[in-house]
Design an enzyme around this catalytic site. Structure first.
Site, mmCIF file in Angstrom:
data_model
loop_
_atom_site.group_PDB
_atom_site.id
_atom_site.type_symbol
_atom_site.label_atom_id
_atom_site.label_comp_id
_atom_site.label_asym_id
_atom_site.label_seq_id
_atom_site.Cartn_x
_atom_site.Cartn_y
_atom_site.Cartn_z
ATOM 1 N N CYS A 1 36.693 68.626 18.230
ATOM 2 C CA CYS A 1 37.590 68.055 19.250
ATOM 3 C C CYS A 1 38.959 68.230 19.154
ATOM 4 O O CYS A 1 39.552 67.919 17.726
ATOM 5 C CB CYS A 1 37.466 66.554 19.651
ATOM 6 S SG CYS A 1 38.419 66.076 20.914
ATOM 7 N N GLY B 1 32.416 61.522 23.959
ATOM 8 C CA GLY B 1 32.303 61.336 22.801
ATOM 9 C C GLY B 1 32.447 60.080 22.385
ATOM 10 O O GLY B 1 33.225 59.217 22.922
#
Ligand SMILES: Cc1cc2nc3c(=O)[nH]c(=O)nc-3n(C[C@H](O)[C@H](O)[C@H](O)COP(=O)(O)O)c2cc1C
Ligand code: FES
Lengths: 303, 246
Positions: A128, A45
């Site tokens: 997340c 990410g």
């Protein structure tokens, strides 16, 4: 050839991708085998600014799985584009950038920088669980309105294929998937990790430095399969399945539940060599079962 | 270089209470540096378990590693038998840099199973002075091996081996110190602000062991800036003044 997938206007030579965050930017697994063994690649990410991530310890094994609280440690989108993307693009398979943010503006910044780069697609991580209370990372993916808002904002700044990655920490994942679809997502990927914790009875403290983290690995597979099936039945766009995949039978199970492509996360940490084996075994299974294209099994669950 | 090895357990020694040394036979032998580690897959567990490499034999293609039973994974591993197959990733991590140290005096300071990685140094360098500390008599390990390979060996049971080492510095005049052990011990050593360079080998919970997951972070100073480095790749050995202790 039988494993080839055409999705999102891209060609994947097989349906198996690494799951974001279990593969860093690819260089480490490249020491084991050619990255073109995967159908495509997915980055760790990336966020607007560089992030140092959470305090140690960041991982612990739990029954059938693991917890992590890495907290999106990454070099920032611009450094990624400069230092890591060229290496990943050289591998000859599509590269998908996993994009994260804590505000809409952050997501838009990351997506517009990626839009100017040569990544092949963007996977928007609205799931997340590691950014803490003051940040928005968690909230986008647990609320259909917030999901719509962030996906529409990002849709405006990129023409690249846009995958939206969902969190399982919701009451009804199909509702979130529909919200993402209506806001312009080209595909849905799921699942991210399940919010979780582990406790040490000797110290009476949480084991993770961050106290809480995300559960992944074989333990989450049944949850992920059910959610893949739910989402497949709710949207018209392609679904990418993820959660506890470690061998070719897992891949077939996810495809029967509607996954067009799959991602392998924790499986790569347990055994980086599982992917070449998975590809070979899947090909063999197709041959033995006279499958000419994986399209024949996607969503083919008999219910 | 091949990193995944399907190995055979050819010897198991119970070297101290709940502490074992396994000897593995490798089909293909890689280049190993003292202080590097390996990551063993334990059947039935999701995460591998990382252990220091304590010795190897290139000719016979064997690698030794040691561990103490701490939880379910190490308990299961301790039940392995000679002849069993183990899936192992190795060599991992940076290790102790011995280049440029030829003929130099190395002081080794080990606490508990921190002795394991230091054994790989003493086996590969002729001029080592070893200081090992253990919390109890039944936990003393590798005494014979260190005695044979070191110029001098001091074993401390129940006290502070770092103090023994500090006192011996004026006499030995080591060029460098390599240390491995529990965090309080390493911290105490670093707080002594010795003028000799000190390198410490650190431990952390790991997931992959080869750099892919960023789960094994250590806060370290890099060009004056605080960074989270991976113990499994940029470590496990760090220069002591760069380490930011928690
Ligand atoms: C160490 C670790 C780091 C992760 N980092 C990310 C990340 O940066 N972005 C993301 O979208 N998902 C991240 N994930 C979630 C995985 O991509 C995947 O969705 C999840 O682990 C479930 O799949 P698995 O059971 O195959 O691991 C991470 C997972 C792990 C274990
Ligand atoms: S344990 Fe995965 S990066 Fe170190």
């Amino acid at each position: 050839m039988v494993l080839e997938r055409k999705v999102l206007g891209l060609k994947f030579k097989n349906p198996i991708l690494p799951a974001s965050g279990t593969f860093n930017m690819g260089r480490e697994v490249a020491e084991f085998y050619e990255l073109a063994t995967f159908g495509g690649l997915i980055t760790k990410g990336v966020t607007r600014a560089k992030r140092q991530g959470n305090v140690a310890p960041r991982t612990v094994e739990t029954v059938g799985g693991m917890l992590n609280s890495v907290g999106l440690q990454n070099p920032g989108v611009d450094a990624f584009i400069k230092n890591d993307l060229p290496f990943m693009k050289k591998q000859g398979v599509p590269v998908i950038a996993n994009a994260c943010g804590t505000t809409i503006e952050d997501y838009v910044y990351v997506a517009s920088q990626l839009d100017k780069s040569n990544v092949d697609a963007i996977e928007l991580n609205i799931s997340c669980p590691n950014l803490g209370k003051s940040c928005g990372g968690m909230s986008f993916g647990v609320d259909p309105e917030m999901t719509k808002e962030v996906v529409s904002a990002v849709r405006k700044v990129t023409k690249k294929p846009l995958i939206v990655k969902l969190t399982p920490n919701v009451t009804n994942i199909a509702v979130i998937a529909k919200a993402a679809e209506s806001a312009g997502a080209d595909a849905i990927s799921l699942i991210n990790t399940l919010a979780a914790m582990a406790v040490d009875i000797k110290t009476r403290k949480p084991i993770l430095g961050n106290k809480v983290g995300g559960l992944s690995g074989p333990a989450v597979k049944p949850v992920a399969l059910k959610m893949t099936w739910d989402v497949f039945n709710a949207v018209k766009i392609p679904v990418i399945g993820c959660g506890g995949i470690s061998d070719y039978r897992d891949v077939i199970e996810f495809m029967l539940c509607g996954a067009t492509l799959v991602q392998v996360g924790t499986g790569l940490l347990t055994d980086p060599m599982c992917v070449p084996k998975m590809v070979a075994d899947l090909e063999k299974w197709c041959r033995e079962n006279k499958i000419n294209s994986l399209d024949e099994i996607v969503g083919g669950l008999k219910v | 270089m091949q990193k995944q090895h399907t190995t055979k357990v050819i010897k198991i020694d119970n070297v101290a209470k709940d502490t074992f040394v396994f000897r593995l036979e490798l089909p293909k032998f890689p280049k190993i540096i003292p202080g590097q580690f390996l990551n063993v897959r334990v059947p039935g567990f999701t995460l591998r378990r990382p252990f220091a490499i304590c010795d190897w034999d290139e000719k016979n293609k064997t690698v030794d590693f040691g561990f103490t039973v701490r939880g379910d994974g190490t308990r299961a591993l301790s039940n392995a038998k000679v002849g069993d197959t183990l899936d192992v990733l190795l060599p991992l991590g940076n290790g102790f840099d011995l280049s440029g140290l030829k003929d130099k005096k190395i002081m080794l300071i080990g606490g508990g199973i921190g002795a394991f990685p230091l054994l790989s140094v003493v086996k590969n360098h002729a001029n080592c002075y070893s200081f090992l500390g253990f919390t109890a008599k039944e936990l003393v390990l590798l005494e014979k091996e260190f005695k044979t390979a070191s110029k001098e060996l001091v074993v401390n049971i129940g006290g502070f081996v770092t103090d023994d080492a500090e006192k011996a510095i004026p006499k030995i005049k080591p060029d460098v110190i390599f240390a491995c052990g529990p965090e309080p011990m390493l911290k105490a050593l670093c707080n002594k602000k010795l003028t000799i360079p000190v390198f410490v080998s650190l431990e952390q919970r790991m997931a992959c062991g080869f750099g892919a997951c960023l789960c094994c972070n250590q806060r370290v100073l890099v060009n004056g800036e605080e960074e989270n480095l991976r113990i499994c790749c940029e470590g496990p050995v760090f220069k002591s003044e760069d380490v930011i202790w928690s």
